[in-house]
Design a protein around this motif. Structure first.
Motif, PDB file in Angstrom:
ATOM      1  N   ASN A  14      -3.836  16.579  -2.964  1.00 47.48           N
ATOM      2  CA  ASN A  14      -3.892  17.589  -4.026  1.00 47.48           C
ATOM      3  C   ASN A  14      -2.987  18.780  -3.713  1.00 47.48           C
ATOM      4  N   ASP A  48      -6.622  13.369  -4.294  1.00 38.64           N
ATOM      5  CA  ASP A  48      -7.666  12.941  -3.346  1.00 38.64           C
ATOM      6  C   ASP A  48      -8.813  12.279  -4.093  1.00 38.64           C
ATOM      7  N   GLU A  49      -8.547  11.158  -4.733  1.00 48.41           N
ATOM      8  CA  GLU A  49      -9.585  10.453  -5.502  1.00 48.41           C
ATOM      9  C   GLU A  49      -9.579   8.990  -5.089  1.00 48.41           C
ATOM     10  N   GLY A  72      -5.275  12.801   4.230  1.00 45.27           N
ATOM     11  CA  GLY A  72      -6.631  12.421   3.844  1.00 45.27           C
ATOM     12  C   GLY A  72      -7.455  11.740   4.923  1.00 45.27           C
ATOM     13  N   THR A  76     -13.227  16.435   6.429  1.00 45.03           N
ATOM     14  CA  THR A  76     -13.855  17.168   5.322  1.00 45.03           C
ATOM     15  C   THR A  76     -14.010  16.316   4.065  1.00 45.03           C
ATOM     16  N   HIS A  77     -14.662  16.920   3.077  1.00 42.80           N
ATOM     17  CA  HIS A  77     -15.018  16.247   1.827  1.00 42.80           C
ATOM     18  C   HIS A  77     -13.810  15.635   1.112  1.00 42.80           C
ATOM     19  N   ASP A  78     -12.637  16.266   1.273  1.00 43.24           N
ATOM     20  CA  ASP A  78     -11.468  15.773   0.539  1.00 43.24           C
ATOM     21  C   ASP A  78     -10.689  14.719   1.324  1.00 43.24           C
ATOM     22  N   ASP A  79     -11.201  14.290   2.447  1.00 41.40           N
ATOM     23  CA  ASP A  79     -10.534  13.261   3.256  1.00 41.40           C
ATOM     24  C   ASP A  79     -11.122  11.901   2.912  1.00 41.40           C
TER      25      ASP A  79
ATOM     26  N   MET B 198     -12.640  23.178  -7.297  1.00 39.05           N
ATOM     27  CA  MET B 198     -11.552  22.469  -6.618  1.00 39.05           C
ATOM     28  C   MET B 198     -11.377  23.141  -5.265  1.00 39.05           C
ATOM     29  N   GLY B 200      -9.897  22.895  -1.427  1.00 33.46           N
ATOM     30  CA  GLY B 200      -8.964  22.243  -0.506  1.00 33.46           C
ATOM     31  C   GLY B 200      -9.136  22.787   0.898  1.00 33.46           C
TER      32      GLY B 200
END
Lengths: 245, 245
Positions: A14, A48-49, A72, A76-79, B198, B200
């Motif tokens: 992102n 990051d989906e 990614g 963390t949550h976005d990895d 959102m 990051g």
């Protein structure tokens, strides 16, 4: 000239799509692969989906010889790269015993839940260890999972680069003092005589020295030199500023 | 918060895939779109091959609100974007009368065949004229065709940018002195309370000042400020180095 090993890159981030960070990993990979004789055929930057990353990885894995992912893989949550690549190959995510042990040692047997997340890999993935690093790169099928931080991405890629070496490209360059519209006919003529030539034409607005840079490439050195001679001989005096070979 | 206008970029260029040129147009577009409140959701770099470019343009046109292409609009053999975009929409390539006239004037009625190629557009495309430029940007359906030379790409994008303006994103940043594994639990807690945020998390290995940069974003300013307060209040003293809002 039929020896074309191909590759694709999937950049997960992102932060790149939202303009916060400029991706330096894909230019680095592009240069490395070229030097190794591998043709990078696609770069895809995705958010990051999990479903989006999984689809991009699956498509690229089917279409190209090698795939590289960047980003990614943190705690963390976005990895979400590990989960996404596992989904791409319909395998579960599992905790790797060796990685778990490394993390336990590092954290003096008191790792946080998020640190332990770093031991999770797509089932069946190969751990590619480099020097002096706790966390390895991963490979499953033809997909190589690398971290997004440029220092780590570059180090890990360099450590594994000989896995990908193919026969080299031979590059010649011509700097031309005329506009593309003036020389386009000469390029067409040379391409008619050398249809397998990879010929690039790149106009520049910022160079005083030349107006167009031509790149001629082939895996066959005699072929590219033949094409170079052909093209240079077609152009009138004064057009060619410089030949680099 | 449901106002999400999305966009995709298709970069046409063997020179980028082969590592000869670093693409600066996609980072420029990413920053511009973010500033305009548009979410760039995909960047695809593809080679100069008509079927590949056509497929990428068609897929992106269907999946996203806006599409931008960069490169492949010059007069030489490797400039195939016009043909590819036309193929994506199953329309013919036609010579535009207005562009032909401009080129005839410019070339004192003696244009080369390759210069006249620059008058060819996908049938039905809109010509988007900027200031003091002979060649316009083109639009067909939701796809905007821009040149690859950075000076031209940037100028043309800036000229048409207000077409795309949407409600703005509100960005807040927190610099944190601890590692991602240490703070990941706080991020999860804030996301549970603010699921639309959102968020990051970007570790840095090169900054002395901080170890992680957190970005919080929303189109709802009160929401992002609520999330900021929530997250900062969760972290122990000494964790937060700096808040930027």
């Amino acid at each position: 000239m039929s020896d074309q090993t191909t590759a694709a890159m999937v950049v997960i981030g992102n932060e790149i799509l939202s303009g916060k960070i400029v991706d330096s990993n894909s230019p680095f990979l592009a240069r490395e692969l070229r030097e190794l004789g591998v043709q990078l055929s696609r770069i895809v930057v995705v958010p990051d989906e999990i479903p989006v990353v999984a689809a991009a990885v699956r498509d690229c894995s089917r279409s190209f010889d090698w795939v590289f992912t960047s980003g990614g893989v943190g705690p963390t949550h976005d990895d979400i790269t590990i989960e996404a690549v596992a989904a791409a190959f319909s395998v579960p995510v599992v905790e790797d015993a060796e990685l778990r042990q490394s993390i336990l040692s590092m954290a003096h047997d008191k790792p946080s839940e998020h640190l332990l997340k770093m031991a999770r890999i797509p089932s069946g993935a190969e751990l590619i260890h480099g020097e002096d690093r706790i966390f390895p790169a991963l490979r499953i099928e033809n997909v190589h999972i690398l971290p997004g931080i440029p220092q780590l991405f570059e180090a890990k890629l360099v450590e594994m680069r000989e896995r990908f070496r193919s026969s080299p490209y031979h590059l010649r360059e011509i700097l031309v003092a005329r506009a593309e519209t003036t020389i386009a006919g000469y390029l067409d003529a040379t391409l008619a005589a050398f249809p397998e030539l990879m010929l690039g034409s790149y106009p520049s607005m910022s160079k005083a020295e030349y107006r167009v840079r031509l790149t001629l490439e082939s895996k066959d050195e005699a072929y590219v030199d033949g094409a170079l001679e052909d093209l240079v001989s077609r152009m009138p005096e004064g057009y060619v500023v410089k030949i680099e070979s």
